[in-house]
Design a protein around this motif. Structure first.
Motif, PDB file in Angstrom:
ATOM      1  N   PRO B 115       0.811  -1.229   0.000  1.00 15.15           N
ATOM      2  CA  PRO B 115       0.000   0.000   0.000  1.00 15.15           C
ATOM      3  C   PRO B 115       0.845   1.281   0.000  1.00 15.15           C
ATOM      4  N   SER B 116       2.138   1.171   0.294  1.00 22.45           N
ATOM      5  CA  SER B 116       2.995   2.360   0.292  1.00 22.45           C
ATOM      6  C   SER B 116       3.979   2.370  -0.865  1.00 22.45           C
ATOM      7  N   LEU B 146      -5.023  -4.240  -0.269  1.00 23.56           N
ATOM      8  CA  LEU B 146      -3.746  -4.474   0.397  1.00 23.56           C
ATOM      9  C   LEU B 146      -3.043  -5.748  -0.073  1.00 23.56           C
ATOM     10  N   THR B 183       2.851   9.220   1.752  1.00 24.60           N
ATOM     11  CA  THR B 183       1.731   9.433   0.832  1.00 24.60           C
ATOM     12  C   THR B 183       2.343   9.930  -0.473  1.00 24.60           C
ATOM     13  N   SER B 202      -4.244   4.989   1.778  1.00 26.88           N
ATOM     14  CA  SER B 202      -5.467   4.256   2.111  1.00 26.88           C
ATOM     15  C   SER B 202      -5.183   2.853   2.637  1.00 26.88           C
ATOM     16  N   GLU B 203      -6.023   2.424   3.556  1.00 24.53           N
ATOM     17  CA  GLU B 203      -5.937   1.062   4.084  1.00 24.53           C
ATOM     18  C   GLU B 203      -6.299   0.031   3.031  1.00 24.53           C
ATOM     19  N   SER B 204      -6.927   0.455   1.938  1.00 27.28           N
ATOM     20  CA  SER B 204      -7.190  -0.513   0.871  1.00 27.28           C
ATOM     21  C   SER B 204      -6.239  -0.351  -0.300  1.00 27.28           C
ATOM     22  N   ILE B 236      -4.638   5.127   6.399  1.00 26.93           N
ATOM     23  CA  ILE B 236      -3.724   4.400   7.281  1.00 26.93           C
ATOM     24  C   ILE B 236      -3.355   5.279   8.472  1.00 26.93           C
ATOM     25  N   ASP B 238      -0.577   5.110  11.583  1.00 28.19           N
ATOM     26  CA  ASP B 238       0.521   4.376  12.223  1.00 28.19           C
ATOM     27  C   ASP B 238       1.413   5.389  12.926  1.00 28.19           C
ATOM     28  N   PRO B 243      -4.498   9.045  10.391  1.00 28.06           N
ATOM     29  CA  PRO B 243      -5.375   9.083   9.210  1.00 28.06           C
ATOM     30  C   PRO B 243      -5.667  10.520   8.768  1.00 28.06           C
ATOM     31  N   ARG B 246      -2.670  11.874   6.887  1.00 25.20           N
ATOM     32  CA  ARG B 246      -2.546  11.306   5.541  1.00 25.20           C
ATOM     33  C   ARG B 246      -3.609  11.905   4.606  1.00 25.20           C
TER      34      ARG B 246
END
Ligand SMILES: Cc1cc2nc3c(=O)[nH]c(=O)nc-3n(C[C@H](O)[C@H](O)[C@H](O)COP(=O)(O)OP(=O)(O)OC[C@H]3O[C@@H](n4cnc5c(N)ncnc54)[C@H](O)[C@@H]3O)c2cc1C
Ligand code: FES
Ligand code: FES
Lengths: 163, 262
Positions: B115-116, B146, B183, B202-204, B236, B238, B243, B246
């Motif tokens: 995802p990154s 993901l 990002t 995004s988490e997806s 995301i 962390d 969130p 981001r």
């Protein structure tokens, strides 16, 4: 086990490797070339950088069998033929580019790769190029200075402690 | 790392054959796979190296399309795509560090779909086509969340075909420890409209910011999207960023990419 043959620092060398044998382990444990250091073993620190067919790579993240037949240059290959320090190595010594020396083999190999492609890099280019090499002693200034000096550029204006 | 059998085929056909075996997995640059195997998160019985397959390497121009072999290292894309698709070359030149770029490949990056990761944003924003040994997959169908893609077991990405945009740029906010994107925004302008893909947020996984696309298609300036924002929901969170942070960066990096586009 499979036989792997490399041209290491100009000499043909062979040994047996498992599938999982990393290039770093093959160099150190099989060929006895312990100049290449393994710091993190997780592709982060750059202590293990060697040149494979002229390109800098992290030898802890390359399989020995995957580079079978390649030409590899390690830190042992950076010295002059008479055993004296090579240009980049000498500059690290002259400008205090190392303290404990653990990161130095990778630093020297990354620096040499940069100078091969860009013989007169700027300070910013050197810092950028060494992004993947971590040093926990020097604070990097003297490493940058050493690389600048190795490229034959004037370092007197850098204002960093040395000599 | 658990031991495995290593094979290094010379053609795509041989690689496909080798991958049909029990618990066989493709190995490209190994910059992601070998670290996960060291952590014993992955333990294939056979690794099939793709690094010896000449037909999977290189950057070639085909009219308005840039074709990149899946086993082409990032450093080669940074050098050889520069004259054709400078934003893509610049993205490749910012991945990790020089040693990672000499080994890691585009095929490995998009198959992994971290995802990154940087490349997925270029593939999605360009509306690129992912070519495999059996089919062609549109970018919009390829990335499925993901670390998930449309690839079947044993399917090999052989190339990625990028339509060359009129203007494009990638703006990456670096996560300085990992060197991945905290990002990143890839913006590409085509005759048919603008596409915007966001990575790292995004988490997806990578996604298209369609509101920004619509606004930029009418007016390709940072002002056109100044009032737009994405919801922090699903972003995301962390130790490197919340969130909200981001979501904020999505707007900032997209505007920077529009400003930088050429
Ligand atoms: C220190 C460091 C920093 C990094 N920084 C960044 C960064 O800033 N941005 C970024 O995007 N990435 C970054 N990466 C990841 C890097 O780009 C990897 O090279 C990439 O994600 C994986 O490519 P690879 O060729 O090494 O694949 P591998 O590790 O060999 O494979 C990855 C996965 O893809 C599969 N696979 C590989 N090739 C194919 C194929 N052709 N068809 C089907 N499946 C395939 C493998 O089976 C495996 O599951 C970084 C890595 C490191 C170590
Ligand atoms: S030991 Fe290879 S990168 Fe640290
Ligand atoms: S000199 Fe000690 S890590 Fe660099």
């Amino acid at each position: 086990m499979t036989k792997v043959t490399l041209t290491v620092n100009g000499r043909s060398m062979s040994g047996e490797a498992e599938g999982r044998t990393l290039l770093s382990s093959f160099l150190r444990d099989t060929l006895g070339l312990t100049g290449t250091h393994v710091g993190c073993d997780t592709s982060q620190c750059g202590a293990c950088v060697v040149h494979v067919d002229g390109l800098a790579m992290k030898s802890c993240t390359v399989l020995a069998q995957d580079v079978n037949g390649a030409s590899v240059t390690t830190i042992e290959g950076m010295a002059n033929a008479d055993g004296s320090l090579g240009r980049v190595q000498q500059a690290f010594q002259d400008h205090h580019g190392l303290q404990c020396g653990f990161c130095t083999p990778g630093m020297v190999m990354s620096a040499a790769a940069l100078l091969a492609e860009n013989p007169k890099p700027t300070e910013a280019e050197i810092r950028h190029h060494l992004e993947g090499n971590i040093c926990r002693c020097t604070g990097y200034h003297n490493i940058v200075k050493a690389v600048l000096a190795a490229s034959g550029q004037d370092v007197s204006g850098l204002g960093v402690a040395a000599e | 790392m658990y031991n495995f059998d290593f094979v290094k085929p010379a053609t795509i056909a041989e690689a496909v054959e080798a991958l049909s075996g029990e618990e066989a997995q493709a190995l490209s640059g190994g910059q992601t796979l070998l670290p996960t195997m060291k952590q014993r998160l992955n333990a294939p019985a056979t690794l099939v190296s793709l690094t010896g397959i000449a037909e999977m390497k290189g950057v070639t121009r085909d009219g308005d399309t840039l074709v990149i072999g899946a086993a082409t290292p990032h450093a080669v894309v940074a050098r050889d795509a520069a004259a054709h698709y400078p934003a893509l070359a610049a993205l490749a030149g910012q991945i990790g560090d020089p040693a990672v770029r000499n080994r890691g490949t585009i095929g490995g990056s998009i198959a992994n779909n971290d995802p990154s990761a940087c490349y997925p944003s270029a593939v999605l924003a360009s509306g690129a086509v992912v070519v495999t040994n059996t089919r062609e997959i549109a970018a919009d169908d390829f990335f499925q969340g993901l670390f998930e893609t449309a690839l079947h077991d044993g399917e090999i990405i052989t190339a990625v075909r990028f339509p060359i945009p009129q203007k494009a740029a990638y703006a990456k906010f670096l996560q300085p420890a990992s060197r991945f994107a905290l990002t990143g925004a890839f913006v590409a302008q085509y005759a048919a409209g603008v596409r915007v893909a966001i990575t790292g947020a995004s988490e997806s996984g990578v996604f298209r910011w369609t509101e920004a696309e619509a606004a930029l298609s009418g007016n390709f300036t940072p002002e056109a999207i100044a009032g737009l924002s994405v919801a922090a929901d699903g972003m995301i969170g962390d130790l490197h960023g919340t969130p909200d942070y981001r979501a904020h960066l999505v707007g900032v990096m997209t505007r920077r990419a529009v400003t930088a586009a050429r």
